[in-house]
Design a protein around this motif. Structure first.
Motif: not given
Length: 1242
Positions: A905-906, A930
């Protein structure tokens, strides 16, 4: 900006190849993980059938298969910011074979000729060989003849001089360019031929050195021009450029066609080029002679030689740069002579605070020796403050309660030796123990600002709003000292004295605020409204706090003047306005205005008109009230505590009975025409028994209440009765008072120098509306309250300013209505004005994995006076504005690890600093991160001190800390000379970031090459460290007396078999007379293995001994001479040899030319050159061929051969060609340059 550093440790070179051959270009980078690109004609190359690109650690290669004519072009290799250019030259195959055969035949013929005619070979120069001169392929050098190369450390060159070819008699230029945009100092360039020959001293008709500077591109262009080339000019050249700690060099060759290069007899390889075969054609006898000569270090010879022989040695070994030679000798380190008395000396300096104890310690070699301690050259006697101690071989000097008089030079003397140190006594900072307090004074009052410091007699500095205060002529400011107390006195304060006053010491400061206001006049008694009838007296009376205040009375805005009926009096604090025989025209608003104050006192005079009509004997009662709009219903307002006086005119015959009631049914009192009685609640009371009083006059009934209060408020009714009837009137009495105090104020927020305070209105407004509030503040430790506003503030929220950050304050509030000011409220909770910190700085990602991230940052630049409570870290997904705390509460650290994050996930992260004032502005990462682990190649970072051989003495501890990087944690392997380490002798400790090699007591066998290897899966990195363990050398061998003559003895010996694993730096030669056997040193650090001992005494017999010396010290045992030397007493006659007097005369020669310059008009300029010549030449300066020796604008200097011309504040007319001419009896020499004058302001 830092200058660029070359990324290459080894650079590819230009090559010559045949058509169809395979060519390999090799290079090495400084870092193993450096990315390398190969280019051909500025286009990137990729691996294919034609080009093969390989990389092995820091070694990279480019292989070109089946070379063709089209491949002969320019190539380049790029790594980081460094770029190296090289060429590939392609020759036809047939031509190459013919050239090689011709070369072999020519060499054979020349060798044969040398053998047949050796004498002719010495005298007849070799014929020109054009075939040899045209060869361009490289001939390999022997290792000893390789041209001098220096590592490209910084890459200062933007264009390097390239090798060139020239025909005899023609000219050739070599150009070097240096970009000076990142240099702090002008670069210095040197041109060399071979290894030693500095071409600056050879500048003349055949060699010119030039320098240009482009101001737009900031590029220096250095040019070396060779004029009318000769065969002897061929060879290897070197260009060196340096600027402070930056250095770069470049080698290039010059080939001269039409003649064989001329070589000097002292060394065939010193200045020879790649194609110089003349060294091969020397006589075999000379070759053998060169081979038999031992290799001598010229610097060792210079170190041992006296200064008078430097020039002779330099001439013998071909050193032309005498000044550079002397500088190098001066920089060479000399070993410090060890003391025989002191094992440990005093440090150069010590520091101690005033009043503390200081202990000086030395170690002596002899435990029984006595020492003396001196202070500024005077011996110290043992007292209560100076204590001498002797413990074993340690000697102590203790100084108790150090004062400023102890700041001196101390010396410890043992015999003839001594060691010295400096003791600096540091005064402790003067702190402020009692701080200044805020003050609020009236204009004209005397002000005293007082503080107390930690030491008596300390010096303090007073400032007002940042400007230092001094005792001026008007004596406005006075400074008073009383022990530790310091007082600033201001006589007759004015409005200009308002501000912040600061007292400063060297250990702190204190600030207070002074507020000066106009004098506040207090009203003790206000004037009251009057209701009078015709011909009565009206008296307005008020009382103020200041007896000296005068005032003016006004009626309806018009000043009242004293006359027959009007009397104005001022007695003390009481002001009166008396109006006799009141008339209807006297009715109106009367005002008293004190002079110098912006307020007034007002009251109303009501005229009561009484109409008297003739009535018969039976006249019904009548109440005559003519106020409040001439109505029967009236409201009278009275201030609580004042007297309530109701004067009611009545008429009636017979005299009516008056009944006073309050409310509807409550009977207060009754007034009868008989003697006055007070009836209250059915009881008969006299008038003086309470606060109620009745006064009766003809036609009047006066009702009085002393000290009216809130319970006296209400509706009063007066009823008059007589047999003829009755009358009734209602009077509404309202008692007003100052309001109740407000609630304790609450501090809503604080700033750097302000706060926002809020409070609740008072429960009771005193019967009058609240018109505003007055606020006060004080420091927590002070007792003086300062008013913040003089005009009532209408709101219940106030922002207080002009406070001192970091100081604790309290606030309180007053409520104000038309009657006056309430009591003060309770004080607020103490608070400290403080601003939020600035945002944290330098937020970055330190580490990251699949579910965690490590962040770090630096503390905010501005913290303020409040302590930092901690940091709050938040994160959110990219594109969302929902920030989630990373953990509960705050952290005090500047780094944090956030766990349990979603993989892939960013995420965005931010950090805020918190203090008492709340959170700071957030600082966020520049972009979202990230959440995914990053693979990191293993890399070893060798410390700078371990990049060269580490030298340690036997039994010393070795502790090598080698940092590295790599993820995941690499496998670490140590080896020595290719074998694994012995864990009993060597300890290895590893961590996530470094590996440590530890040897508690080193031995000689620990010397060697240690290699450390990091491995992560199939990726690895290696580094090597060389360790040399040194020890004392063994004793020399076979000391022999070779010859005895006169007063001299010749000795000879052999070096020791054991050199202690390092170079023998010299020998100590000692002699002893056999009678006394006392040893004396003849040579302390002698380099050779033979010497002559001179100045021996006639008739004595001597023996000798030799110690070997290396970097560790003397050998443990000496080598003694087997025989003794006896100095004969027989006399002899010494005949000094005769020498032909040498002619030292020399024509003038400029060793350093004038350099063309460009200077700015208005600033002094200098031109410098150097000349040598014997006898000293006469020097004359010319400008545009005109002699300027006698012009006052120019100054000429000459020092040690360095000539300087100073031009004072040149203008545009001073530009031109300057020439320096040196003349003596042996000849003359001239050098010139061009001077350009630029305008000061373009």
């Amino acid at each position: 900006l830092p200058s660029p550093v070359s990324a290459f440790a080894k650079k590819p070179k230009t090559q010559v190849a045949e058509e169809g051959a395979t060519v390999v270009f090799e290079t090495e980078t400084e870092k193993p993980d450096a990315k390398v690109r190969w280019q051909c004609n500025t286009k990137d190359l990729v691996s294919d059938d034609k080009y093969v690109i390989k990389a092995d650690g820091n070694k990279h290669s480019l292989t070109i298969q089946a070379v063709t004519k089209e491949d002969g072009t320019a190539y380049a290799v790029i790594a980081g910011g460094s770029k190296v250019k090289f060429d590939l030259k392609v020759k036809e195959k047939e031509v190459m074979e013919e050239v090689k055969l011709e070369l072999k035949e020519k060499v054979k013929e020349e060798v044969k000729e040398k053998k047949e005619t050796p004498a002719a070979a010495d005298t007849t120069p070799a014929a020109p060989q054009p075939a040899l001169s045209c060869l361009t392929f490289p001939v390999p050098f022997p290792e000893s003849q390789a041209p001098d190369m220096k590592t490209d450390l910084t890459g200062l060159f933007t264009e390097k001089p390239q090798s060139g070819e020239v025909t005899v008699g023609e000219n050739i230029n070599f150009v070097a360019k240096v970009n000076a945009a990142s240099l702090l100092k002008k670069p210095t360039i040197k041109w060399f031929k071979g290894k030693w020959m500095d071409l600056a001293s050879k500048s003349g008709k055949n060699l010119q050195l030039k320098e240009l500077y482009d101001r737009n591109s900031k590029v220096y262009t250095f040019e070396m021009q060779i004029i009318a080339a000769k065969p002897s000019f061929a060879g290897a050249y070197r260009c060196e450029v340096s600027s402070r700690d930056k250095f770069d060099s470049c080698n290039f060759d010059l080939t001269v066609h039409g003649g064989c290069p001329h070589t000097q007899s002292m060394d065939g390889s010193e200045e020879a080029g790649e194609l110089d075969f003349s060294a091969l054609l020397k006589k075999s006898a000379s070759k053998s002679q060169v081979k038999n000569e031992p290799d001598e270090d010229v610097w060792e010879i210079l170190q041992k030689a006296p200064a008078s022989e430097y020039e002779k040695i330099a001439f013998q070994y071909g050193i032309t740069d005498l000044r550079g030679m002397l500088k190098r000798l001066k920089k060479m380190k000399k070993e410090e002579k060890k003391s025989e008395v002191f094992l440990k000396k005093l440090d150069p300096a010590y520091q101690v605070e005033k009043g503390h104890k200081m202990k000086l310690c030395i170690d002596v070699a002899n435990e029984d020796v006595d020492v003396k301690w001196l202070k500024n050259g005077q011996e110290i006697q043992s007292t209560g403050r100076y204590i001498f101690e002797s413990v074993g071989n340690k000697r102590y000097l203790t100084i108790n309660h150090c004062s400023l008089s102890d700041d001196a030079t101390y010396t410890c003397v043992v015999g003839d030796e001594k060691c010295t140190t400096e003791l600096f006594v540091k005064e402790p900072p003067v702190t402020i123990t009692s701080h200044l307090e805020d003050q609020m004074v009236m204009k004209g009052e005397r002000v005293e600002l007082e503080c107390e410091v930690s030491e008596e007699g300390a010096t303090v500095k007073w400032e007002k709003d940042g400007v230092e205060l001094t005792r001026d002529e008007s004596f406005k400011y006075r400074f008073k000292k009383d022990g530790r107390k310091h007082v600033l006195i201001i006589n007759e304060a004015t409005k200009e004295d308002c501000g912040h006053y600061t007292v400063k010491t060297n250990g702190g400061e204190s600030m207070s605020e002074l507020m000066v206001s106009e004098k506040e006049l207090e009203v003790y008694q206000n004037i009251a409204d009057l209701t009078v009838k015709a011909k009565d007296e009206a008296v307005f009376k008020c009382e103020v706090s200041d007896e000296t205040v005068k005032g003016i009375w006004y009626k309806n805005g018009v000043e009242v003047k004293a006359d027959a009926r009007t009397n104005i009096t001022h007695i003390g604090r009481i002001h009166k306005l008396t109006i006799d025989d009141v008339k209807p025209e006297d009715q109106g608003d009367y005002t008293f205005v004190p002079e110098g104050y912006a307020f007034n006192l007002s009251a109303k005079l009501n005229f009561l008109e009484v109409k008297i009509d003739y009535v018969p004997r039976q006249d019904p009662p009548k109440i005559h009230l003519d106020c409040m709009g001439h109505t029967a219903d009236s409201t009278i307002m009275v201030v609580a505590g004042n007297k309530l006086r109701l004067d009611v005119p009545i008429t009636g015959d017979p005299a009516p009975t008056v009944v006073w009631t309050k409310g509807e049914k409550v009977k207060l009192l009754v007034f009868l025409p008989e003697p006055n009685l007070v009836i209250k609640d059915g009881d008969v009371m006299t008038e003086g028994d309470g606060r109620l009083h009745v006064e009766s006059t003809k036609g009047h009934c006066i009702f009085t209440i002393e000290g009216a209060d809130k319970q006296d408020e209400g509706l009063y009714s007066v009823i008059v009765r007589n047999p003829a009837g009755e009358d009734k009137a209602d009077i509404n009495v309202k008692v007003v008072d100052a309001p109740d105090p407000p609630s304790a104020p609450r501090i809503l927020s604080v700033g750097e120098d302000s706060c926002v305070v809020q409070w609740d209105p008072p429960k009771s407004d005193g019967g009058n509306p609240i018109i505003g509030y007055v606020l006060e503040r004080k420091k927590k430790k002070s007792y003086r309250w300062m008013r913040l506003n003089f005009d009532p503030y209408t709101d219940t929220t106030y922002e207080a300013k002009r406070m001192i950050e970091g100081v604790e304050y309290e606030m309180r509030v007053y409520a104000v209505n038309a009657i006056g000011m309430s009591c003060h409220s309770a004080a607020s909770q103490p608070f400290i004005p403080v601003a939020p910190t600035s945002e944290p700085i330098g937020l970055c990602v330190d580490d990251i994995s699949d579910t965690t991230i490590s962040l770090k940052w630096r503390t905010p630049e501005h913290l303020g006076s409040s302590e930092l409570d901690g940091y709050g870290v938040e994160y959110c997904k990219e594109g969302s504005d929902e920030w989630v705390p990373a953990f509960e509460g705050l952290t005090e650290r500047t780094s944090v690890i956030i766990r349990d994050l979603p993989t892939g996930e960013k995420m965005q992260f931010r950090v805020r600093a918190y203090n008492m004032a709340g959170p700071s502005a957030p600082t966020s990462l520049a972009q979202a991160v990230t959440i995914r682990e990053i693979m990191q190649k293993p890399k070893i970072w060798i410390p700078r001190n371990l990049r060269q051989t580490l030298i340690k003495k036997v039994e010393e501890t070795i502790n090598l800390v080698i940092p590295f990087q790599g993820k995941p944690r690499p496998v670490i392997t140590w080896s020595k000379d290719g074998e694994y380490l012995n864990p009993k002798q060597v300890s290895v400790r590893n961590s996530d970031t470094d590996t440590i090699l530890f040897i508690r007591k080193s031995e000689r066998k620990d010397s060697g090459k240690y290699e450390v290897k990091l491995q992560i899966e199939n990726v690895e990195d290696t580094a090597s460290i060389s360790i040399q363990i040194v020890d004392l050398p063994g004793s020399p061998e076979k000391l022999k007396i070779m010859d005895v003559w006169g007063f001299n003895v010749a000795l000879e010996w052999k070096p020791p078999k054991d050199n202690g694993n390092c170079e023998i730096t010299g020998y100590m030669v000692q002699k002893a007379d056999k009678k006394t056997m006392e040893w004396y040193t003849v040579y302390e650090l002698y380099r050779r293995t033979n010497c002559v001992v001179a100045d021996l005494i006639m008739g004595n017999e001597y023996i000798f001994r030799i110690y070997a010396v290396n970097m560790v010290g003397l050998s443990l045992e000496p080598c003694f001479s087997a025989d003794s030397a006896y100095i004969q007493k027989t006399g002899f006659e010494y005949k000094p040899p005769t020498y032909k007097e040498h002619d030292f005369s020399e024509a003038p020669k400029f060793t350093h030319p004038l350099v063309s310059r460009s200077v700015i008009a208005g600033y002094n300029a200098t031109l410098s050159c150097s000349v040598r010549g014997i006898p000293k030449p006469k020097v004359t300066w010319y400008k545009n061929k005109m002699d300027i020796s006698n012009e006052a604008k120019y100054r000429m200097f000459s020092k040690q051969g360095v000539l300087t011309l100073e031009i004072r504040k040149p203008c545009s007319f001073d530009g031109g060609v300057y020439m320096c001419k040196a003349v003596n009896a042996s000849g003359e020499d001239v050098v010139e340059c061009k001077l350009e004058i630029r305008r000061k302001y373009p």
